[in-house]
Design a protein around this motif. Structure first.
Motif, PDB file in Angstrom:
ATOM      1  N   ASP A  16      -4.005   5.862   7.884  1.00 30.54           N
ATOM      2  CA  ASP A  16      -4.984   4.840   7.525  1.00 30.54           C
ATOM      3  C   ASP A  16      -6.222   4.853   8.410  1.00 30.54           C
ATOM      4  N   PHE A  17      -6.054   5.178   9.706  1.00 36.42           N
ATOM      5  CA  PHE A  17      -7.164   5.034  10.661  1.00 36.42           C
ATOM      6  C   PHE A  17      -7.597   6.341  11.315  1.00 36.42           C
ATOM      7  N   THR A  72       1.103   3.691   2.251  1.00 34.06           N
ATOM      8  CA  THR A  72       1.761   3.878   3.546  1.00 34.06           C
ATOM      9  C   THR A  72       2.659   2.689   3.869  1.00 34.06           C
ATOM     10  N   SER A 104       0.853  -1.182   0.000  1.00 37.96           N
ATOM     11  CA  SER A 104       0.000   0.000   0.000  1.00 37.96           C
ATOM     12  C   SER A 104       0.894   1.239   0.000  1.00 37.96           C
ATOM     13  N   ASP A 120       0.059   4.896  11.053  1.00 35.38           N
ATOM     14  CA  ASP A 120      -1.307   4.402  11.226  1.00 35.38           C
ATOM     15  C   ASP A 120      -2.335   5.522  11.167  1.00 35.38           C
ATOM     16  N   THR A 137      -3.801   4.216  16.451  1.00 39.42           N
ATOM     17  CA  THR A 137      -2.886   5.355  16.326  1.00 39.42           C
ATOM     18  C   THR A 137      -2.417   5.827  17.695  1.00 39.42           C
ATOM     19  N   ALA A 153      -0.805  11.373   2.514  1.00 32.80           N
ATOM     20  CA  ALA A 153      -1.859  10.379   2.285  1.00 32.80           C
ATOM     21  C   ALA A 153      -3.255  10.965   2.479  1.00 32.80           C
TER      22      ALA A 153
END
Length: 480
Positions: free
Chosen positions: A235-236, A60, A58, A232, A243, A431
């Motif tokens: 993504d989250f 990240t 991916s 993280d 995180t 991102a």
């Protein structure tokens, strides 16, 4: 006939088994070995699109190919430096060449994402031992002053050229063979360096002491947890448990690290290293500067391949404007330092890099290479050529012989940890940018990340002005 005092003051030659060895040869062995370590820090960049396609990383996740290496590299550097003090820097230097060469073989043979990331982490162990031993051998072989300045200029030029040439070499082998071939190259180079080091490098005196294992573990795990939390977040989200938990754990472990170092009888980071305002400023400036440069290499290499649709080789060659200017100015630094104060040379370099990065950060889908990429790279290359040597000298000057390993280790540690932390922050920020189209996303994210790099460099300018410049001026006044 040369006296002991003369040899200590100006070690133009080292002696092994009664045979004189010119210091230039010692410098060459150290620089080539260090070049190999720095090369592997950047050789992977031009192969990232190939790796993502081959292994399904991916956006990240791709950053962990770099972070796994620099985090272990940076986290264990201080322990590696301590090993040189306890066992002898030449002996440890040889051991590190063996580890680095074997783990490079593992990286090249990787078949899965976790194998690749794990092998890169193991490779970081070899680098963590090699880098401080190389710098310690250099500082012990050249007396402070003109000889040390010239040696540091060569060492720092290697750092800059290794990062830039890694992109060219990585692009060349990825284009002609595979991204894996660049790592296989380390094996024959490592073997040659082992033979030469065994024959020509002088051994240093071993010291009594013990390892600060707790400090090394806390430093490595704490910085890794921080990077994990930041990555993280992309993504989250910043409020997600995945995180917050690693972020809090990282802060706690780094806090414990500071406490352990204050109480340890033989800490891997002696607090007295921070007694000098100039050295402390050099550490912080280096973290900010190298963090910005890591983001520059990571995102620019992907931009030219994805937006211009260039091959890995063309992407590597795209960095030549920076590489050539970097080299030309880096070799002139010793002469410049004879005419101008070190902080002024350093500050000029950081300012030039900041201007070039701000210019480059304007990247978009329609940016032409010549005026939008190549010309900013000229400024960035000039800035890096002027910055690294004086920044390294400011980080090691005045360190007692007993702390040589820890001092050189700390310079390399802030270099690597700063790179990893900054790259994770820049990756997370980039991102968050989305345009709905893959190529547009890469262009927009690259511009955003490079804007972040420009901000880091601006902070480096402020740090140099606030700490390094006045500290050096005070030191010069006291010496009058």
């Amino acid at each position: 006939m040369t006296t002991t005092a003369q040899r200590a003051a100006a070690p133009a030659a080292a002696r092994r088994n009664g045979t004189p060895v010119h210091a230039t040869l010692i410098l060459a062995i150290i620089c080539v070995s260090y070049f190999m370590v720095i090369l592997d820090n950047s050789i992977v960049f031009t192969g990232l699109p190939q790796i993502r396609s081959d292994m399904g990383f991916s956006e990240t996740g791709l950053s962990w190919i770099t972070n796994a290496y620099v985090l272990v590299f940076g986290g264990l550097l201080l322990l590696g430096a301590r090993a040189g003090d306890l066992f002898g820097h030449r002996r440890v230097f040889l051991f590190s060449l063996v580890v680095f060469s074997l783990t490079s073989l593992l990286v090249g043979a990787a078949q899965t994402p976790w194998w690749l990331i794990g092998a890169r982490a193991l490779q970081g162990i070899g680098a963590a031992v090699l880098a401080p031993s190389a710098l310690s051998l250099l500082t012990r072989s050249f007396a402070e002053g003109r000889a040390r300045n010239r040696a540091m200029a060569a060492y720092s030029a290697v750092a800059g050229l290794g990062a830039a040439l890694g992109l060219v070499v990585g692009g060349l082998v990825a284009n002609l063979v595979s991204w894996r071939a660049g790592f296989f190259l380390n094996v024959p180079i490592g073997v040659v360096m082992m033979v030469l080091a065994l024959r020509f490098l002088p051994e240093t005196q071993r010291r009594q002491g013990r390892f600060d294992i707790a400090g090394a573990v806390l430093a490595t795990l704490g910085s890794t947890a921080l990077v994990l939390g930041i990555v993280d977040a992309a993504d989250f989200g910043w409020t997600a448990p995945l995180t917050l938990v690693p972020l809090v754990a990282g802060v706690v472990m780094l806090g414990l690290f500071v406490r352990v170092e204050r109480r340890a009888a033989q800490p891997i980071v002696p607090p007295r290293l921070f007694a000098s305002r100039e050295r402390s400023g050099a550490y912080l400036t280096r973290m900010l500067y190298m963090g910005a440069m890591m983001g520059f290499f990571f995102f620019t290499a992907q931009f030219v391949q994805s937006v211009y649709h260039w091959t890995p080789l063309q992407a590597g060659l795209a960095f030549l404007p920076m590489t050539l200017v970097n080299f030309v100015l880096a070799v002139q630094v010793p002469r410049l330092l004879e005419r101008a104060a070190r902080p002024h040379v350093l500050l000029t370099g950081v300012v030039l890099t900041t201007v070039g990065m701000a210019w480059l950060s304007r990247l978009n889908l329609h940016t032409p290479y010549l005026t939008g990429v190549a010309l900013p790279m000229v400024l960035i290359g000039a800035g890096q050529g002027l910055t690294l040597a004086p920044l390294t000298s400011s980080g090691v000057d005045g360190v007692a012989p007993a702390d040589a390993g820890a001092g050189s280790g700390l310079v390399n540690t802030v270099h690597q940890i700063g790179s990893a932390l900054s790259l994770s922050i820049l990756t997370a920020v980039a991102a968050s940018v989305s345009t709905g189209h893959a190529t547009s996303d890469i262009a927009a994210r690259s511009g955003t990340a490079l804007t972040g790099s420009a901000v880091l460099l601006a902070l480096a300018v402020v740090t140099a002005l606030a700490l390094i410049v006045p500290a050096r001026a005070t030191r010069n006044e006291r010496s009058l």
